[in-house]
Design a protein around this motif. Structure first.
Motif, PDB file in Angstrom:
ATOM      1  N   LYS A  83       0.750  -1.141  -0.057  1.00  0.00           N
ATOM      2  CA  LYS A  83       0.163  -0.023  -0.102  1.00  0.00           C
ATOM      3  C   LYS A  83       0.798   1.354  -0.029  1.00  0.00           C
ATOM      4  O   LYS A  83       0.561   2.395  -0.449  1.00  0.00           O
ATOM      5  N   GLY A  84       2.257   1.110   0.503  1.00  0.00           N
ATOM      6  CA  GLY A  84       2.994   2.440   0.602  1.00  0.00           C
ATOM      7  C   GLY A  84       2.511   3.322   1.699  1.00  0.00           C
ATOM      8  O   GLY A  84       2.782   4.614   1.377  1.00  0.00           O
ATOM      9  N   ALA A  85       1.868   2.818   2.500  1.00  0.00           N
ATOM     10  CA  ALA A  85       1.027   3.641   3.327  1.00  0.00           C
ATOM     11  C   ALA A  85       2.050   3.494   4.828  1.00  0.00           C
ATOM     12  O   ALA A  85       2.692   2.667   5.094  1.00  0.00           O
ATOM     13  N   PRO A  86       2.081   4.636   5.453  1.00  0.00           N
ATOM     14  CA  PRO A  86       2.678   4.668   6.796  1.00  0.00           C
ATOM     15  C   PRO A  86       2.021   3.771   7.721  1.00  0.00           C
ATOM     16  O   PRO A  86       0.992   3.808   8.118  1.00  0.00           O
ATOM     17  N   VAL A  87       2.749   2.947   8.798  1.00  0.00           N
ATOM     18  CA  VAL A  87       2.280   2.273   9.690  1.00  0.00           C
ATOM     19  C   VAL A  87       2.792   2.627  11.181  1.00  0.00           C
ATOM     20  O   VAL A  87       4.241   2.918  10.956  1.00  0.00           O
ATOM     21  N   ALA A  88       2.277   2.673  12.308  1.00  0.00           N
ATOM     22  CA  ALA A  88       2.734   2.959  13.697  1.00  0.00           C
ATOM     23  C   ALA A  88       2.192   1.953  14.384  1.00  0.00           C
ATOM     24  O   ALA A  88       1.054   1.512  14.346  1.00  0.00           O
ATOM     25  N   VAL A  89       3.081   1.457  15.433  1.00  0.00           N
ATOM     26  CA  VAL A  89       2.718   0.629  16.357  1.00  0.00           C
ATOM     27  C   VAL A  89       2.440   1.351  17.531  1.00  0.00           C
ATOM     28  O   VAL A  89       3.561   1.701  18.260  1.00  0.00           O
ATOM     29  N   ASN A  90       1.439   1.815  17.838  1.00  0.00           N
ATOM     30  CA  ASN A  90       0.968   2.939  18.867  1.00  0.00           C
ATOM     31  C   ASN A  90       0.795   1.983  20.356  1.00  0.00           C
ATOM     32  O   ASN A  90       0.282   2.728  20.992  1.00  0.00           O
ATOM     33  N   GLU A  91       0.842   0.496  20.281  1.00  0.00           N
ATOM     34  CA  GLU A  91       0.627   0.070  21.486  1.00  0.00           C
ATOM     35  C   GLU A  91       1.866  -1.158  21.381  1.00  0.00           C
ATOM     36  O   GLU A  91       1.499  -2.017  20.491  1.00  0.00           O
ATOM     37  N   PHE A  92       2.718  -1.511  22.419  1.00  0.00           N
ATOM     38  CA  PHE A  92       3.125  -2.817  22.460  1.00  0.00           C
ATOM     39  C   PHE A  92       3.494  -2.626  23.982  1.00  0.00           C
ATOM     40  O   PHE A  92       3.572  -1.549  24.576  1.00  0.00           O
ATOM     41  N   GLY A  93       3.688  -3.900  24.414  1.00  0.00           N
ATOM     42  CA  GLY A  93       4.216  -3.958  25.761  1.00  0.00           C
ATOM     43  C   GLY A  93       4.127  -5.422  26.383  1.00  0.00           C
ATOM     44  O   GLY A  93       3.774  -6.323  25.842  1.00  0.00           O
ATOM     45  N   VAL A  94       4.396  -5.464  27.559  1.00  0.00           N
ATOM     46  CA  VAL A  94       4.312  -6.723  28.372  1.00  0.00           C
ATOM     47  C   VAL A  94       4.080  -6.435  29.895  1.00  0.00           C
ATOM     48  O   VAL A  94       4.492  -5.409  30.335  1.00  0.00           O
ATOM     49  N   HIS A  95       3.440  -7.348  30.524  1.00  0.00           N
ATOM     50  CA  HIS A  95       3.331  -7.233  32.106  1.00  0.00           C
ATOM     51  C   HIS A  95       4.764  -7.198  32.705  1.00  0.00           C
ATOM     52  O   HIS A  95       5.698  -7.845  32.277  1.00  0.00           O
ATOM     53  N   ARG A  96       5.116  -6.419  33.462  1.00  0.00           N
ATOM     54  CA  ARG A  96       6.228  -5.958  34.084  1.00  0.00           C
ATOM     55  C   ARG A  96       6.965  -7.156  34.817  1.00  0.00           C
ATOM     56  O   ARG A  96       8.185  -7.218  34.867  1.00  0.00           O
ATOM     57  N   PHE A  97       5.919  -8.225  35.224  1.00  0.00           N
ATOM     58  CA  PHE A  97       6.558  -9.163  36.026  1.00  0.00           C
ATOM     59  C   PHE A  97       6.987 -10.480  35.161  1.00  0.00           C
ATOM     60  O   PHE A  97       7.248 -11.692  35.726  1.00  0.00           O
ATOM     61  N   ALA A  98       6.639 -10.459  33.719  1.00  0.00           N
ATOM     62  CA  ALA A  98       6.673 -11.713  32.964  1.00  0.00           C
ATOM     63  C   ALA A  98       8.087 -11.994  33.167  1.00  0.00           C
ATOM     64  O   ALA A  98       9.090 -11.215  32.586  1.00  0.00           O
ATOM     65  N   PRO A  99       8.561 -13.105  33.143  1.00  0.00           N
ATOM     66  CA  PRO A  99       9.877 -13.750  33.081  1.00  0.00           C
ATOM     67  C   PRO A  99      10.361 -13.325  31.855  1.00  0.00           C
ATOM     68  O   PRO A  99       9.959 -13.842  30.794  1.00  0.00           O
ATOM     69  N   GLY A 100      11.794 -12.723  31.602  1.00  0.00           N
ATOM     70  CA  GLY A 100      12.168 -12.348  30.466  1.00  0.00           C
ATOM     71  C   GLY A 100      11.694 -11.015  29.900  1.00  0.00           C
ATOM     72  O   GLY A 100      11.841 -10.753  28.673  1.00  0.00           O
ATOM     73  N   ALA A 101      10.804 -10.190  30.593  1.00  0.00           N
ATOM     74  CA  ALA A 101      10.390  -9.057  29.905  1.00  0.00           C
ATOM     75  C   ALA A 101      11.170  -8.110  29.276  1.00  0.00           C
ATOM     76  O   ALA A 101      11.232  -7.696  28.439  1.00  0.00           O
ATOM     77  N   ASP A 102      12.321  -7.851  30.075  1.00  0.00           N
ATOM     78  CA  ASP A 102      13.247  -7.085  29.583  1.00  0.00           C
ATOM     79  C   ASP A 102      13.784  -7.727  28.203  1.00  0.00           C
ATOM     80  O   ASP A 102      14.339  -6.816  27.388  1.00  0.00           O
ATOM     81  N   ARG A 103      14.217  -8.861  27.955  1.00  0.00           N
ATOM     82  CA  ARG A 103      14.611  -9.380  26.848  1.00  0.00           C
ATOM     83  C   ARG A 103      13.421  -9.237  25.590  1.00  0.00           C
ATOM     84  O   ARG A 103      13.833  -8.959  24.413  1.00  0.00           O
ATOM     85  N   TYR A 104      12.359  -9.554  26.062  1.00  0.00           N
ATOM     86  CA  TYR A 104      11.281  -9.112  25.275  1.00  0.00           C
ATOM     87  C   TYR A 104      10.959  -7.896  24.642  1.00  0.00           C
ATOM     88  O   TYR A 104      10.802  -7.614  23.324  1.00  0.00           O
ATOM     89  N   ILE A 105      10.988  -6.743  25.416  1.00  0.00           N
ATOM     90  CA  ILE A 105      11.135  -5.329  25.044  1.00  0.00           C
ATOM     91  C   ILE A 105      12.336  -5.093  24.384  1.00  0.00           C
ATOM     92  O   ILE A 105      12.190  -4.373  23.359  1.00  0.00           O
ATOM     93  N   THR A 106      13.429  -5.637  24.600  1.00  0.00           N
ATOM     94  CA  THR A 106      14.619  -5.465  24.025  1.00  0.00           C
ATOM     95  C   THR A 106      14.569  -5.845  22.453  1.00  0.00           C
ATOM     96  O   THR A 106      14.799  -5.129  21.463  1.00  0.00           O
ATOM     97  N   ASP A 107      14.023  -7.004  22.284  1.00  0.00           N
ATOM     98  CA  ASP A 107      13.812  -7.552  20.917  1.00  0.00           C
ATOM     99  C   ASP A 107      12.611  -6.653  20.080  1.00  0.00           C
ATOM    100  O   ASP A 107      12.825  -6.531  19.029  1.00  0.00           O
ATOM    101  N   MET A 108      11.411  -6.606  20.683  1.00  0.00           N
ATOM    102  CA  MET A 108      10.432  -5.922  20.143  1.00  0.00           C
ATOM    103  C   MET A 108      11.039  -4.332  19.749  1.00  0.00           C
ATOM    104  O   MET A 108      10.732  -3.642  18.526  1.00  0.00           O
ATOM    105  N   MET A 109      11.740  -3.727  20.460  1.00  0.00           N
ATOM    106  CA  MET A 109      12.349  -2.307  20.262  1.00  0.00           C
ATOM    107  C   MET A 109      13.028  -2.437  19.125  1.00  0.00           C
ATOM    108  O   MET A 109      13.308  -1.613  18.091  1.00  0.00           O
ATOM    109  N   ASP A 110      14.068  -3.303  19.246  1.00  0.00           N
ATOM    110  CA  ASP A 110      15.042  -3.615  18.105  1.00  0.00           C
ATOM    111  C   ASP A 110      14.136  -3.800  16.635  1.00  0.00           C
ATOM    112  O   ASP A 110      14.492  -3.169  15.706  1.00  0.00           O
ATOM    113  N   LEU A 111      13.139  -4.598  16.642  1.00  0.00           N
ATOM    114  CA  LEU A 111      12.510  -5.071  15.663  1.00  0.00           C
ATOM    115  C   LEU A 111      11.874  -3.596  14.807  1.00  0.00           C
ATOM    116  O   LEU A 111      11.964  -3.494  13.808  1.00  0.00           O
ATOM    117  N   LEU A 112      11.061  -3.101  15.930  1.00  0.00           N
ATOM    118  CA  LEU A 112      10.585  -1.760  15.512  1.00  0.00           C
ATOM    119  C   LEU A 112      11.458  -0.579  14.845  1.00  0.00           C
ATOM    120  O   LEU A 112      11.311  -0.044  13.689  1.00  0.00           O
TER     121      LEU A 112
END
Length: 171
Positions: A83-112
């Protein structure tokens, strides 16, 4: 104009969106996959990231890691290419106590960031003190212990702040 699809703007619904024809439209996706990991309760059993579990409810075990997460971006990548249209991910996240949440957010932010997708981490905190100790799963200032309801340090908060510190254009 911000346009999101069905199912709380899940990325999988992007292919079904029609373009508005307006040059200032941005198409939205929310990224919480796998939902059974990102929104798990504080009590056992615990799903860990990276880990092996049924991430999509099909009854088979998935190797959930950065490569798996990258596959969740396929609808976004395809929509942008077609479509050639801009996309924004205006919500992403994880419950703060999920085991490995820091790695999950690291990977998500890197992919974004690698895709050049504007994004907003879902942070929920409130000034209403009676509510703040009841619903603070997305209040990253409260750390990895689900029973803690006050500000503290954590590996997850370090990841978030470290990523934000790299942003010199839009601080």
């Amino acid at each position: 104009i911000l346009v999101g699809g069905m199912s709380y703007a899940a990325a999988s619904w992007l292919p079904y969106l029609a373009l508005t024809g307006q040059s200032r439209s941005v198409y939205l996706a929310h990224m919480y996959e796998p939902m059974n990991y990102s929104h798990q309760d504080a009590g056992p059993p615990h799903l860990t990231y990276p880990g092996n579990f049924d991430a999509d409810g099909d009854g088979t075990t998935d190797a959930v890691n950065k490569d798996w997460l990258a596959g969740q971006f396929d609808p976004i990548d395809q929509f942008k290419a077609a479509k050639g249209a801009p996309v924004a991910v205006n919500e992403f996240g994880v419950h703060r106590f999920a085991p490995g949440a820091d790695r999950y957010i690291t990977d998500m932010m890197d992919l974004l960031e690698t895709r050049g997708i504007n994004h907003a981490l879902w942070v929920f905190n409130t000034s209403y003190s009676e509510y703040a100790t009841v619903v603070d799963d997305f209040d990253f200032l409260h750390g990895a212990n689900a029973n803690n309801h006050s500000n503290t340090s954590s590996a997850l908060l370090d990841v978030i702040q470290g990523n934000w510190a790299q942003n010199g254009i839009r601080p």
